[in-house]
Design a protein around this motif. Structure first.
Motif, short mmCIF file in Angstrom:
data_model
loop_
_atom_site.label_atom_id
_atom_site.label_comp_id
_atom_site.label_asym_id
_atom_site.label_seq_id
_atom_site.Cartn_x
_atom_site.Cartn_y
_atom_site.Cartn_z
N THR A 1 2.31 1.63 -3.55
CA THR A 1 1.24 2.03 -4.47
C THR A 1 0.88 3.50 -4.25
O THR A 1 0.69 4.24 -5.21
CB THR A 1 0.01 1.14 -4.27
OG1 THR A 1 0.40 -0.22 -4.44
CG2 THR A 1 -1.09 1.48 -5.27
N VAL B 1 -9.66 0.59 -1.65
CA VAL B 1 -9.88 -0.05 -2.95
C VAL B 1 -9.49 -1.52 -2.92
O VAL B 1 -10.22 -2.37 -3.42
CB VAL B 1 -9.10 0.70 -4.05
CG1 VAL B 1 -9.17 -0.04 -5.37
CG2 VAL B 1 -9.63 2.11 -4.21
N ILE B 2 -8.33 -1.84 -2.34
CA ILE B 2 -7.85 -3.22 -2.43
C ILE B 2 -8.37 -4.14 -1.34
O ILE B 2 -8.41 -5.35 -1.53
CB ILE B 2 -6.31 -3.28 -2.46
CG1 ILE B 2 -5.70 -2.74 -1.17
CG2 ILE B 2 -5.76 -2.59 -3.68
CD1 ILE B 2 -4.20 -2.96 -1.07
N ASP B 3 -8.76 -3.59 -0.20
CA ASP B 3 -9.23 -4.45 0.89
C ASP B 3 -10.28 -3.72 1.73
O ASP B 3 -10.01 -3.31 2.86
CB ASP B 3 -8.05 -4.88 1.75
CG ASP B 3 -8.39 -6.03 2.67
OD1 ASP B 3 -9.54 -6.54 2.61
OD2 ASP B 3 -7.52 -6.44 3.45
N PHE C 1 -17.47 -7.02 -2.92
CA PHE C 1 -16.39 -7.95 -2.62
C PHE C 1 -16.93 -9.28 -2.11
O PHE C 1 -16.52 -10.34 -2.54
CB PHE C 1 -15.46 -7.31 -1.58
CG PHE C 1 -14.26 -8.13 -1.22
CD1 PHE C 1 -13.18 -8.23 -2.08
CD2 PHE C 1 -14.21 -8.80 -0.01
CE1 PHE C 1 -12.08 -8.99 -1.73
CE2 PHE C 1 -13.11 -9.57 0.34
CZ PHE C 1 -12.05 -9.66 -0.53
N VAL D 1 -5.90 3.76 -1.07
CA VAL D 1 -5.53 2.49 -1.70
C VAL D 1 -6.10 1.33 -0.90
O VAL D 1 -6.64 0.38 -1.48
CB VAL D 1 -3.98 2.38 -1.80
CG1 VAL D 1 -3.55 0.97 -2.18
CG2 VAL D 1 -3.45 3.40 -2.81
N THR E 1 0.83 -1.21 0.00
CA THR E 1 0.00 0.00 0.00
C THR E 1 0.86 1.26 0.00
O THR E 1 0.53 2.24 -0.66
CB THR E 1 -0.98 0.03 1.20
OG1 THR E 1 -0.24 -0.13 2.41
CG2 THR E 1 -2.03 -1.04 1.08
#
Length: 83
Positions: free
Chosen positions: A15, A42-44, A78, A39, A12
């Motif tokens: 990124t 978005v990813i988790d 998700f 970030v 993270t």
């Protein structure tokens, strides 16, 4: 083990820094912290909590509510993708 060193190597963090640099920003730590929270959302999305959202928006309650509801939607999507 130096946990600060490990945090610097996190995905993270990398990124966040790369994203800011691609936007033409020479990021300071505060900007990196905010981008890391974005970030992460978005990813988790399941790891996001109220402190993460506050890192993104500060004391702006309307923006915080928007991100809270958006994160709730991301969690639902998700969950549907996994199940």
């Amino acid at each position: 083990m130096d946990l600060d060193l490990l945090e610097d190597l996190s995905l993270t963090t990398h990124t966040a820094i790369l994203t800011l640099e691609r936007l033409g920003v020479d990021p300071d730590q505060a900007q990196i912290d905010i981008m890391e929270a974005i970030v992460l959302m978005v990813i988790d999305p399941k790891r996001v909590n109220s402190k993460t959202i506050e890192r993104c928006v500060g004391k702006d309650k309307l923006a915080g509510l928007f991100l809270y509801l958006k994160n709730k939607e991301l969690r639902r999507i998700f969950h549907e993708c996994i199940c």
